[in-house]
Enzyme design. Structure first.
Site, PDB file in Angstrom:
ATOM      1  N   CYS A   1      -0.260  10.241   5.206  1.00  0.00           N
ATOM      2  CA  CYS A   1      -0.057   9.047   6.019  1.00  0.00           C
ATOM      3  C   CYS A   1       0.199   7.806   5.165  1.00  0.00           C
ATOM      4  O   CYS A   1       1.212   7.713   4.495  1.00  0.00           O
ATOM      5  CB  CYS A   1      -1.246   8.862   6.961  1.00  0.00           C
ATOM      6  N   HIS A   2      -0.729   6.834   5.141  1.00  0.00           N
ATOM      7  CA  HIS A   2      -0.566   5.609   4.358  1.00  0.00           C
ATOM      8  C   HIS A   2      -1.078   5.742   2.927  1.00  0.00           C
ATOM      9  O   HIS A   2      -0.920   4.824   2.122  1.00  0.00           O
ATOM     10  CB  HIS A   2      -1.298   4.438   5.037  1.00  0.00           C
TER      11      HIS A   2
END
Length: 194
Positions: free
Chosen positions: A112-113
């Site tokens: 994800c991030h």
């Protein structure tokens, strides 16, 4: 997958605001595969998860960065969340800890991030990876080849876009952690800082 990783010790680096599901499910997969896991954070104590749209549960930190040494681990898991990697990338100890895995050729799994932290290591030039789509430009500016796929593996670096990708992420994470060191992962020379 049972016991594939029984001789492996995996660090999970995260801090306040990590995405809960991106920690819980990969950790369970690692433990079900026989790995020993330790949560590393900026300081010892407890940290709070983010669960989709609100705060989640609180989790115990096994070691603060001041007492953790990358050489003690066979691989690194980086859960995402918006707040978590942003805080980590602003801490030199977290960046150096992560960079040490690249220097040693050890596998890293980031979802994800989490690749925001990887940008700070200076190790992404020429690497193929994915992430949450909003990081695409940042990763390309760091020299990475960003692709929109559920999971991407590049010489020991495993990346995925979002929680929906966790099953594919977990499978490749175990595979790469099982394989161990990758020469192609050494995209930063020892002692070199971005």
């Amino acid at each position: 997958m049972k016991n594939e990783l029984e001789d492996k010790k995996i660090a999970i680096l995260m801090t306040e605001g990590f995405e809960e599901v991106e920690y819980i499910e990969p950790r369970k997969t690692l433990e079900d595969s026989g790995a020993t896991v330790e949560v590393i954070s900026l300081e010892s104590g407890n940290i709070k998860a983010w669960n989709n749209t609100d705060w989640g549960k609180t989790y115990v930190v096994d070691k603060g960065l001041g007492e953790a040494h990358a050489g003690d681990y066979d691989g690194l898991l980086l859960p995402g969340g918006v707040m978590n990697p942003d805080k980590l990338r602003n801490d030199k100890r977290a960046v150096d800890f992560t960079k040490s895995f690249f220097e040693a050729g050890k596998p890293i799994a980031a979802i994800c991030h989490a690749p925001q932290l990887l940008i700070e290591t200076g190790a992404l030039k020429g690497r193929k990876l994915t992430s949450y789509e909003s990081l695409k430009t940042d990763l390309e500016n760091a020299g990475a080849n960003w692709v929109n796929q559920d999971v991407v593996v590049d010489s020991g670096l495993v990346t995925s876009r979002k929680p929906d990708d966790i099953p594919a992420f977990n499978n490749k994470m175990v595979e790469e952690f099982c394989e161990g060191k990758h020469e192609g992962q050494k995209t930063v020379a020892e002692g070199q800082f971005a």
